[in-house]
Design a protein around this motif. Structure first.
Motif, PDB file in Angstrom:
ATOM      1  N   ASN A 151      -7.861  36.305 -18.225  1.00 55.46           N
ATOM      2  CA  ASN A 151      -7.596  36.787 -19.574  1.00 55.46           C
ATOM      3  C   ASN A 151      -7.650  38.301 -19.715  1.00 55.46           C
ATOM      4  O   ASN A 151      -7.214  38.819 -20.739  1.00 55.46           O
ATOM      5  N   ILE A 152      -8.200  38.978 -18.725  1.00 63.54           N
ATOM      6  CA  ILE A 152      -8.249  40.429 -18.809  1.00 63.54           C
ATOM      7  C   ILE A 152      -7.520  41.059 -17.624  1.00 63.54           C
ATOM      8  O   ILE A 152      -6.491  41.702 -17.798  1.00 63.54           O
ATOM      9  N   LEU A 153      -8.034  40.860 -16.414  1.00 62.83           N
ATOM     10  CA  LEU A 153      -7.470  41.571 -15.260  1.00 62.83           C
ATOM     11  C   LEU A 153      -6.020  41.164 -14.961  1.00 62.83           C
ATOM     12  O   LEU A 153      -5.146  42.023 -14.842  1.00 62.83           O
ATOM     13  N   GLU A 154      -5.775  39.867 -14.834  1.00 61.84           N
ATOM     14  CA  GLU A 154      -4.396  39.438 -14.557  1.00 61.84           C
ATOM     15  C   GLU A 154      -3.473  39.677 -15.751  1.00 61.84           C
ATOM     16  O   GLU A 154      -2.294  39.963 -15.577  1.00 61.84           O
ATOM     17  N   PHE A 155      -4.015  39.592 -16.954  1.00 65.76           N
ATOM     18  CA  PHE A 155      -3.224  39.844 -18.160  1.00 65.76           C
ATOM     19  C   PHE A 155      -2.649  41.256 -18.164  1.00 65.76           C
ATOM     20  O   PHE A 155      -1.534  41.481 -18.629  1.00 65.76           O
ATOM     21  N   VAL A 156      -3.399  42.225 -17.644  1.00 65.12           N
ATOM     22  CA  VAL A 156      -2.910  43.609 -17.612  1.00 65.12           C
ATOM     23  C   VAL A 156      -2.176  43.929 -16.311  1.00 65.12           C
ATOM     24  O   VAL A 156      -1.771  45.063 -16.088  1.00 65.12           O
ATOM     25  N   GLY A 157      -1.995  42.924 -15.436  1.00 63.65           N
ATOM     26  CA  GLY A 157      -1.177  43.097 -14.235  1.00 63.65           C
ATOM     27  C   GLY A 157      -1.935  43.240 -12.937  1.00 63.65           C
ATOM     28  O   GLY A 157      -1.316  43.415 -11.881  1.00 63.65           O
ATOM     29  N   ILE A 158      -3.247  43.186 -12.957  1.00 62.58           N
ATOM     30  CA  ILE A 158      -4.039  43.367 -11.733  1.00 62.58           C
ATOM     31  C   ILE A 158      -4.064  42.054 -10.963  1.00 62.58           C
ATOM     32  O   ILE A 158      -4.575  41.047 -11.437  1.00 62.58           O
ATOM     33  N   ARG A 159      -3.509  42.095  -9.737  1.00 66.74           N
ATOM     34  CA  ARG A 159      -3.428  40.920  -8.863  1.00 66.74           C
ATOM     35  C   ARG A 159      -3.323  41.372  -7.418  1.00 66.74           C
ATOM     36  O   ARG A 159      -2.651  42.356  -7.175  1.00 66.74           O
ATOM     37  N   PRO A 160      -3.924  40.667  -6.496  1.00 65.93           N
ATOM     38  CA  PRO A 160      -4.821  39.534  -6.656  1.00 65.93           C
ATOM     39  C   PRO A 160      -6.211  39.994  -7.105  1.00 65.93           C
ATOM     40  O   PRO A 160      -6.587  41.143  -6.928  1.00 65.93           O
ATOM     41  N   VAL A 161      -6.950  39.037  -7.670  1.00 67.68           N
ATOM     42  CA  VAL A 161      -8.337  39.272  -8.066  1.00 67.68           C
ATOM     43  C   VAL A 161      -9.190  38.315  -7.232  1.00 67.68           C
ATOM     44  O   VAL A 161      -9.045  37.097  -7.349  1.00 67.68           O
ATOM     45  N   ARG A 162     -10.037  38.886  -6.391  1.00 72.44           N
ATOM     46  CA  ARG A 162     -10.938  38.077  -5.561  1.00 72.44           C
ATOM     47  C   ARG A 162     -12.348  38.158  -6.143  1.00 72.44           C
ATOM     48  O   ARG A 162     -12.686  39.131  -6.804  1.00 72.44           O
ATOM     49  N   THR A 163     -13.139  37.121  -5.877  1.00 75.00           N
ATOM     50  CA  THR A 163     -14.467  37.058  -6.469  1.00 75.00           C
ATOM     51  C   THR A 163     -15.541  36.805  -5.418  1.00 75.00           C
ATOM     52  O   THR A 163     -15.294  36.141  -4.413  1.00 75.00           O
ATOM     53  N   THR A 164     -16.729  37.339  -5.695  1.00 72.95           N
ATOM     54  CA  THR A 164     -17.908  37.110  -4.872  1.00 72.95           C
ATOM     55  C   THR A 164     -19.068  36.829  -5.812  1.00 72.95           C
ATOM     56  O   THR A 164     -19.269  37.558  -6.779  1.00 72.95           O
TER      57      THR A 164
END
Length: 192
Positions: A151-164
């Motif tokens: 809802n925030i990072l991908e919405f503004v175009g940031i991809r890929p988003v990895r998580t830890t």
């Protein structure tokens, strides 16, 4: 290939004893050792108001600390956000910061289409918590982490988003914490 990394330490407490700060320092040290350029944003040291209306978000003028943060994010090709899970979500300071930063005309187009503007950037989100990480991912379905990602990072175009996710932080041994710090340093060295 060397990367330009914006490191956002989103722990609201500036006390250096907070584990999120140790993870951020380790990541930055690893990234610099790996030949990457790092610029830090320490949310606990910023001064900005909360937004109180849609008009503030759409047409308000950001304060100097937010403008400086936007410049760092615009410069970066990779963004690393570290925060503790508070009441099942990101701390309010991080949410308020993201609302300030992700304004129309900066993170999304200012017109009605609201197209993402921050394309071409990737992200890593690191979350610490008191509960077991597996419980957070399976039972709670990592709802707040997924919300930040989608809802925030991908919405503004940031991809890929990895998580830890680092769970059971409060009760962890010094040896376990040292292993997590080493893992962050290695991630930084690789620029991921």
């Amino acid at each position: 290939m060397p990367r330009k990394i914006a490191l956002i330490d989103a722990h609201p407490d500036p006390d250096p004893a907070r584990f999120v700060h140790a993870l951020a320092v380790a990541y930055a040290e690893g990234a610099e050792a790996g030949g990457h350029a790092v610029r830090r944003i320490d949310l606990a040291r910023l001064d900005f108001p909360l937004l109180r209306s849609p008009a503030d978000w759409k047409t308000g003028t950001p304060v100097a600390d937010i403008i400086a943060a936007q410049e760092v994010i615009a410069w970066a090709d990779h963004i690393v956000i570290l925060y503790p899970l508070w009441l099942g979500d990101m701390p309010a300071l991080l949410k308020g910061f993201l609302e300030q930063v992700a304004r129309p005309g900066y993170a999304i187009a200012a017109d009605a289409a609201m197209k993402p503007v921050l394309k071409g950037k990737s992200a890593r989100v690191v979350v610490t918590m008191g509960m077991p990480g597996l419980v957070y991912r399976i039972w709670f379905r990592a709802h707040s982490l997924l919300s930040l990602k989608r809802n925030i990072l991908e919405f503004v175009g940031i991809r890929p988003v990895r998580t830890t996710v680092f769970g059971l932080v409060e009760g962890s041994s010094a040896e376990t914490r040292a292993g997590w710090v080493a893992r962050m340093r290695a991630m930084g060295r690789r620029g991921e």
